[in-house]
Design a protein around this motif. Sequence first.
Motif, PDB file in Angstrom:
ATOM      1  N   MET A  26     -42.726 112.229  14.915  1.00 32.07           N
ATOM      2  CA  MET A  26     -42.385 112.119  13.494  1.00 32.07           C
ATOM      3  C   MET A  26     -41.968 110.696  13.134  1.00 32.07           C
ATOM      4  O   MET A  26     -41.197 110.471  12.232  1.00 32.07           O
ATOM      5  CB  MET A  26     -41.210 113.042  13.158  1.00 32.07           C
ATOM      6  N   GLN A  83     -48.820 109.108  13.518  1.00 32.93           N
ATOM      7  CA  GLN A  83     -49.468 110.300  12.977  1.00 32.93           C
ATOM      8  C   GLN A  83     -50.983 110.110  12.960  1.00 32.93           C
ATOM      9  O   GLN A  83     -51.738 111.028  13.287  1.00 32.93           O
ATOM     10  CB  GLN A  83     -48.943 110.590  11.566  1.00 32.93           C
ATOM     11  N   MET A 143     -52.318 110.670  16.349  1.00 26.74           N
ATOM     12  CA  MET A 143     -52.292 112.087  16.736  1.00 26.74           C
ATOM     13  C   MET A 143     -53.385 112.875  16.024  1.00 26.74           C
ATOM     14  O   MET A 143     -54.035 113.722  16.625  1.00 26.74           O
ATOM     15  CB  MET A 143     -50.919 112.687  16.419  1.00 26.74           C
ATOM     16  N   ASN A 144     -53.588 112.567  14.740  1.00 26.50           N
ATOM     17  CA  ASN A 144     -54.641 113.290  14.023  1.00 26.50           C
ATOM     18  C   ASN A 144     -56.005 113.046  14.661  1.00 26.50           C
ATOM     19  O   ASN A 144     -56.808 113.973  14.791  1.00 26.50           O
ATOM     20  CB  ASN A 144     -54.684 112.852  12.569  1.00 26.50           C
ATOM     21  N   ASP A 185     -40.575 117.801  16.201  1.00 26.52           N
ATOM     22  CA  ASP A 185     -41.353 118.952  15.744  1.00 26.52           C
ATOM     23  C   ASP A 185     -42.649 118.914  16.537  1.00 26.52           C
ATOM     24  O   ASP A 185     -42.790 118.111  17.450  1.00 26.52           O
ATOM     25  CB  ASP A 185     -41.622 118.904  14.233  1.00 26.52           C
ATOM     26  N   VAL A 186     -43.591 119.782  16.188  1.00 32.76           N
ATOM     27  CA  VAL A 186     -44.895 119.702  16.824  1.00 32.76           C
ATOM     28  C   VAL A 186     -45.706 118.601  16.136  1.00 32.76           C
ATOM     29  O   VAL A 186     -45.272 118.054  15.117  1.00 32.76           O
ATOM     30  CB  VAL A 186     -45.641 121.043  16.742  1.00 32.76           C
ATOM     31  N   ALA A 187     -46.886 118.308  16.668  1.00 33.85           N
ATOM     32  CA  ALA A 187     -47.680 117.203  16.126  1.00 33.85           C
ATOM     33  C   ALA A 187     -48.099 117.495  14.682  1.00 33.85           C
ATOM     34  O   ALA A 187     -48.096 116.609  13.832  1.00 33.85           O
ATOM     35  CB  ALA A 187     -48.903 116.960  16.998  1.00 33.85           C
ATOM     36  N   PHE A 188     -48.476 118.736  14.402  1.00 33.33           N
ATOM     37  CA  PHE A 188     -48.978 119.080  13.074  1.00 33.33           C
ATOM     38  C   PHE A 188     -48.194 120.276  12.518  1.00 33.33           C
ATOM     39  O   PHE A 188     -48.642 121.417  12.637  1.00 33.33           O
ATOM     40  CB  PHE A 188     -50.472 119.409  13.131  1.00 33.33           C
ATOM     41  N   PRO A 189     -47.054 120.008  11.903  1.00 28.75           N
ATOM     42  CA  PRO A 189     -46.201 121.124  11.449  1.00 28.75           C
ATOM     43  C   PRO A 189     -46.883 122.005  10.405  1.00 28.75           C
ATOM     44  O   PRO A 189     -46.744 123.229  10.434  1.00 28.75           O
ATOM     45  CB  PRO A 189     -44.992 120.413  10.838  1.00 28.75           C
TER      46      PRO A 189
END
Lengths: 201, 644
Positions: free
Chosen positions: A1, A17, A20-21, B129-133
Motif C-alpha cells: 500500500m 501498485q 503489482m498490477n 492489505d492484500v495486493a488488490f483489495p
Amino acid sequence: MSSHELKSGPLEYRTEQGQMNILGFWIFLGAEIVLFATLFATYAVLFGRTADAPLPGELFEPGIVLIMTFMLLTSSFTCGIAIHEMRRGSVKGLTTWLIITLLLGLGFLGFEIYEFIHYAHEGATLQSSAFWSSFFVLAGTHGLHVTLGIGWAILLLLQLAKRGLTPVTSRKVFIISLYWHFLDVVWIFIFTSVYLIGMVV
Amino acid sequence: MQLDEFFVTGEPLIYAGMVSIALVTAATIFILTYFKKWGWLWREWLTTVDHKKIGIMYLLSALAMLFRGGVDALMMRTQLAFPDMNFLNSQHYNEIFTTHGTVMIIFMAMPFLIGLMNVIVPLQIGARDVAFPYLNALSFWSFLFGAMLFNISFVIGGSPDAGWTSYTPLAGAAMSPGPGQNFYLLGLQLSGIGTLATGVNFMVTIIKMRAPGMKMFRMPIFTWSTLVTSFIIVFAFPILTVALALMTIDRIFGSQFFTLTGEGLPMMWANLFWMWGHPEVYIVILPAFGIFSEIIATFARKQLFGYKAMVWSMILIAGLSFLVWVHHFFTMGAGAFVNSVFSISTMLIAVPTGVKIFNWLATLYKSKIQFTVANLWALAFIPSFVIGGVTGVMLGMAAADYQFHNSYFLVAHFHYVLIAGTVFACFAGLVYWYPKMFGHKLNEKIGKLSFWFFLIGFHVCFFPQYFVGLDGMPRRVFTIIPEWMPLNVISTVGAFGMGIGFVIFVYNIYYSFRYSEREQTGDSWDGRTLEWATPTPVPFYNFATVPHIEDHDAFLDMKKKGKTTFEEDKLEPIHMPSNTGHPFIMMGIMFIASFGLVFEWLWMAIAGLIGVLIMMGIRSFDYDDGFHVEVDEIKRTERSARGL
Ligand code: HEM
Ligand SMILES: [Cu+2]
C-alpha cells in the motif's frame, strides 16, 4: 500500500501498485493459457467427430483465414508501436496507433463473423456435431476476447484523452497491450492447428 | 412457467425449509431495522475491502454452509441406517448427496480456508492489505452469490441430482432436463470467478508485499501453503471454467460436447472434471497442512522440523496433483498401460505426504506439548489422516480399484482425508486464530468437549464404511440390504456424534463471546509468527511500522530482541484503500444474470450481463486512490490498543 513513486524507468512501473498490477496480469494470462489449452485439447479430442455435418476441409478457405491472420498480426505490431510512442511520452502517437490497432481488430472480427455465418449456411453450426461445437467454441472464445479487448481499449482511449499519460493510465495501456499480444499468440495456434491442419485432413 | 413449477412442491421437508428460510429472512430484516443497523451493515461489511473483515465474512458463510451440508449428511445417514427406510425417496436422496458433496467442497472447505488465508496471510508477511483489495471484495461476493444461487435450488426450480461430479450423459439436457443441473453449473461458475481472482491476488500479495528481510525461505509455513495453493488455483480453475461452460452450452444452446448424439464424448467430461478435480482436493488439503504446521510448532514450542523439506514436499505435491486425474476412472477402460502410469503417479504423491507426516512427528518429538484445543485437532489429524492416505494408496492400485471403485470403501477414504485433513484444520485454525480475530479465546473446556464428540463420532461414522464397502455396498444408493445393516447403524450413530460436536462448537462461540476473558496483549499463545506481533483487535492498517525480518519465526526473534511493530520515531502516514460498494453490486447483477441463465430466460441473462459490463466500465473510470492515515491517528490508535 505504499504510494512512493520512482523518478525514473518506464512510467507504468514507477509505483508499487503499478508493478503489482502488471505482475497480477501476467499471472492472469497464465490462467488464460490454461483456459485456451483446455479448449485446444477438447478440439483435438473431438477432431474428426463431424457426424453428418460437412468436413472442415470442405469449408475452410485459405484466403479469408490468411487475411484475418494478416490483420491480427499487423495489429499486434501496431500495438507495439503504440507502446513505443507511449514510452516516448507522445499521447498523440499512442492514441493514433491504438486506434489503428482497434480498426484492424474490428476488421478481423468482421471477417470472423462473416466466416461463421457462411459455415452455418453450409450446414455446420454449433449444434451439428461434436467437432463443430468445439470449433465454434474455440474460435468463438478467441473472438469474444478480441471483442472485449476492443471495448476495453475504447474506455482507455477516453481516459487517455481526459488525463493524458500518468502512471495509472500508462499502466492500463501497457496491460491491455499484453492482452492484445496474447490474443495474437493464441490466434497463431488457432491458425496452424485448426485451419492449416483442418484444410489438409 | 407456472408458479408451482417455479417453486418446488410436494415434499413436507422442503415446505419446512421454505418456512424456515422465510422466518430467518424476516427475523434478520426485523432485527436490522429495529436496531437501525442497515447503515452499519452497509458501511462496515457490504462495502469493506479490509482483508480481515472479508476473511471473517468468508468464515461465517463457510460455517453456515457446513451446517447446511451437515444437515444433508444427517438426513442421508438417517435414511441409510436401516433397510427399507421411508425417510427420503430415491429422487430426494439423489438431490441430497449431490448438494451435500458440492456444498462441502466448493462452498464450505474452500471458503473456510480462503477465509483463514484472508485474515492471516497479510498479517504473517507484514503487509497492510492484500495486493488488490477491491478484487478481494469481488472474490468474496462472487463466492457468496454463487453459493446462494446454488442453495436456493432446493426451494426454487429443484436441486441438481447427478452427483457433485455431475457426470455426463446423466447430467446432460436429455437425461436431466429442467433447471436443477443449471444451478450446479452456474453456481460453480459464479463462485469460480472469485476463486481464480483469489489465487491471483494471493500470489501477487505474497510475492510482492512481504516485509523487508522476509526472504521466501523465511516465510511462515501457512503463507507458503497459501502461495502453493494459489498456484494450483490459477492453473486448475480455468479447466473447471471451460468444463462448466461447455456443459452449459450443451444444455442451453444445444452443442454436442458430451452428448450421445452428434458424436459427442461423455467421458470427455470426466476427464476435464478430474483434471480440475484432483488439483482441487489439494487446494483444500495444502492450506490445512500449513495450519497444522503452524499449530504444532507453536504448541510444541519448537521450530518446525525440516522447514525446507516441508516447503519442497508441498511444491512436489502441487506438481504431482496435476498428473493423477485418471485414478478417478481406472474403470473407464483406458487400458493397462494408461492405468499403470496413473497408478504410479498416484502412489508417488504418498512420498512427499509421508515426508510431511514424519516432519510433524519430529517436531513433536521430545517437545513439551501443550494440549490446547487447537493442538488437539492437529494431533488427532496425524493418525486419522494416515488412515485416509494409506487407503488412498490402496485405491491407487489400478487392478485393486476395480473392486473398490464406487463402493463405500471410497466414501470412507475421501472422508478420512477431507474431514481429518481439511475440516479438522478449519476447526484448528479457527480456534487458534480466533483471539486475533475477535479479541477473546474460545473456551477450552467446551472446546475439548466438542473436539472429543467430533473425533470419536468421526471414527465411529467412517471406519465401518471401509468394511461395508468391502462387503459390496456401493456408494450413492438410497436404500440398503439387511446384511449391511449393523455397520450402517454404527455409522449413523457416529454421524450424529459429529453433529453434536458441531453444535457444541457453535455454542462455544456464543458462550465465549459472553464470558471469555478479553485479550490484553495480542500475543495469545506466545506465538512465533508476525500475526501475533500486532495488537488485538488488529488496527485496520495492521502494522504501524513494518519490522525488518531477520529470522524465520520472525516474531519470536523480535521478542528476543525487544522489538515491536510500533516504533514511534519511525511512523509515517499510511496509505489505505477506500471502501466501495461496487463489488457487491456487480456480483449482485451477476447473480441475476446467472439466475436468468438457469431458467434459460435469455433476456434476463443478457440484461444482467450488460449490467455487469456497465459496472466494469464504471470501475475502469474510477480513479479513487484511497486515503492516508495520519501519524497522529496511528499514535492514538496504537497507544490505546497497547495500553501505553
Ligand atoms: C495419499 C494420498 C491420496 C491418494 C493416493 C488418493 C487416491 C484416490 C483415488 C485412487 C481415488 C479414486 C477412487 C475411486 O473412484 O475408485 C480417490 C478419490 C477421492 N479422493 Fe483421494 N487420494 C489421496 C488423497 C486425497 C486428499 C488429500 C483428498 C482431499 C482432501 C482426497 C479426496 C478425494 C475425493 C473427494 C475422492 C472421491 C471423489 C469421487 O469420486 O466422488 N484424496 N482418491
Ligand atoms: Cu484424485
